[in-house]
Write a protein that holds these residues in place. Sequence first.
Motif, PDB file in Angstrom:
ATOM      1  N   UNK A   1      34.249  72.441  17.360  1.00 47.54           N
ATOM      2  CA  UNK A   1      33.380  71.557  18.120  1.00 47.54           C
ATOM      3  C   UNK A   1      32.047  72.261  18.399  1.00 47.54           C
ATOM      4  N   UNK A   2      30.930  71.752  17.866  1.00 46.67           N
ATOM      5  CA  UNK A   2      29.623  72.322  18.188  1.00 46.67           C
ATOM      6  C   UNK A   2      29.138  71.820  19.541  1.00 46.67           C
ATOM      7  N   UNK A   3      28.634  72.749  20.365  1.00 50.06           N
ATOM      8  CA  UNK A   3      28.251  72.429  21.735  1.00 50.06           C
ATOM      9  C   UNK A   3      26.836  72.916  22.036  1.00 50.06           C
ATOM     10  N   UNK A   4      26.189  72.248  22.974  1.00 47.01           N
ATOM     11  CA  UNK A   4      24.954  72.780  23.546  1.00 47.01           C
ATOM     12  C   UNK A   4      25.326  73.593  24.776  1.00 47.01           C
ATOM     13  N   UNK A   5      24.371  74.323  25.297  1.00 48.03           N
ATOM     14  CA  UNK A   5      24.644  75.244  26.391  1.00 48.03           C
ATOM     15  C   UNK A   5      25.295  74.573  27.601  1.00 48.03           C
ATOM     16  N   UNK A   6      24.874  73.365  27.916  1.00 43.29           N
ATOM     17  CA  UNK A   6      25.407  72.664  29.083  1.00 43.29           C
ATOM     18  C   UNK A   6      26.869  72.276  28.922  1.00 43.29           C
ATOM     19  N   UNK A   7      27.400  72.385  27.711  1.00 40.13           N
ATOM     20  CA  UNK A   7      28.806  72.102  27.481  1.00 40.13           C
ATOM     21  C   UNK A   7      29.090  70.789  26.787  1.00 40.13           C
ATOM     22  N   UNK A   8      28.056  69.983  26.548  1.00 41.05           N
ATOM     23  CA  UNK A   8      28.253  68.711  25.855  1.00 41.05           C
ATOM     24  C   UNK A   8      28.243  68.923  24.337  1.00 41.05           C
ATOM     25  N   UNK A   9      28.826  67.975  23.636  1.00 36.65           N
ATOM     26  CA  UNK A   9      28.823  68.033  22.174  1.00 36.65           C
ATOM     27  C   UNK A   9      27.393  67.988  21.653  1.00 36.65           C
ATOM     28  N   UNK A  10      27.122  68.801  20.650  1.00 36.93           N
ATOM     29  CA  UNK A  10      25.761  68.875  20.121  1.00 36.93           C
ATOM     30  C   UNK A  10      25.283  67.533  19.589  1.00 36.93           C
ATOM     31  N   UNK A  11      26.191  66.753  19.008  1.00 33.80           N
ATOM     32  CA  UNK A  11      25.784  65.469  18.430  1.00 33.80           C
ATOM     33  C   UNK A  11      25.427  64.430  19.494  1.00 33.80           C
ATOM     34  N   UNK A  12      25.759  64.707  20.764  1.00 37.67           N
ATOM     35  CA  UNK A  12      25.389  63.784  21.843  1.00 37.67           C
ATOM     36  C   UNK A  12      24.034  64.122  22.455  1.00 37.67           C
TER      37      UNK A  12
END
Length: 238
Positions: free
Chosen positions: A68-79
């Motif tokens: 699962x790719x994530x951004x720093x805040x913890x949400x999925x990168x694709x979102x």
Amino acid sequence: MPEKPLGRKAYGSIPHLPGSKRGPGDHGLSESQAAILTTKSRPDDLVVVREKIDGSNVAIAKINGAIVPLVRSGYRAESSPYQQHHEFAAWVAKDYLRWYEMLADGERLCGEWIAMSHGTRYDLSDGDEPFYGFDIFRENARILESELSGRLALYLVNEPPLIHKGDSISVESALNLLGDYGKTGIALDRVEGMVWRTERKGKVEFLGKYVNPDFVPGKYFHEDDSPEWNPGFNPCLP
């Protein structure tokens, strides 16, 4: 609102060393912690200093057997509302097996995504990957430097250049070793700074960072949020 697959942020904030440029809400190390990193390391300390790569903090997590790719805040990168994070998600998916083999379930690889210019431009024209890994977490604990470097090397993942490893080292001495353009060989502007970490008795105790006072974060951001890609990066999404 989308959910956070980890139930929390993928990566926290690193406190600043004295003299480091701070942004709104940034905090500093205690005097004793700063001293351990820069002047008075203890007999069992291992102090490691690496170049700070300037991009977007992202993560690749293995959760219940899925990558699962994530951004720093913890949400999925694709979102994410930003194209650079959609490009990151596509890049991770393209090499899915690599990450699946590299990570155990419950682990996440955190790093810097440098497809887009932030405050430092990087030249990716020679085929350099637009990702530098700087931490692997096993649940909430960082793995040790030796295991991290070995794992990154085995799976051909860029690691921020090593500036110093041993006892404490002053900011001034570390800056002299770093140089204006760092050690990646691809920076086109003065680099952001460095990250210190100390390990003691088999665990990572704490980190600290130094950001050059004249560094301008987001210098290459556009008001309309359109990305300015680093030279040599070819976006795969329209």
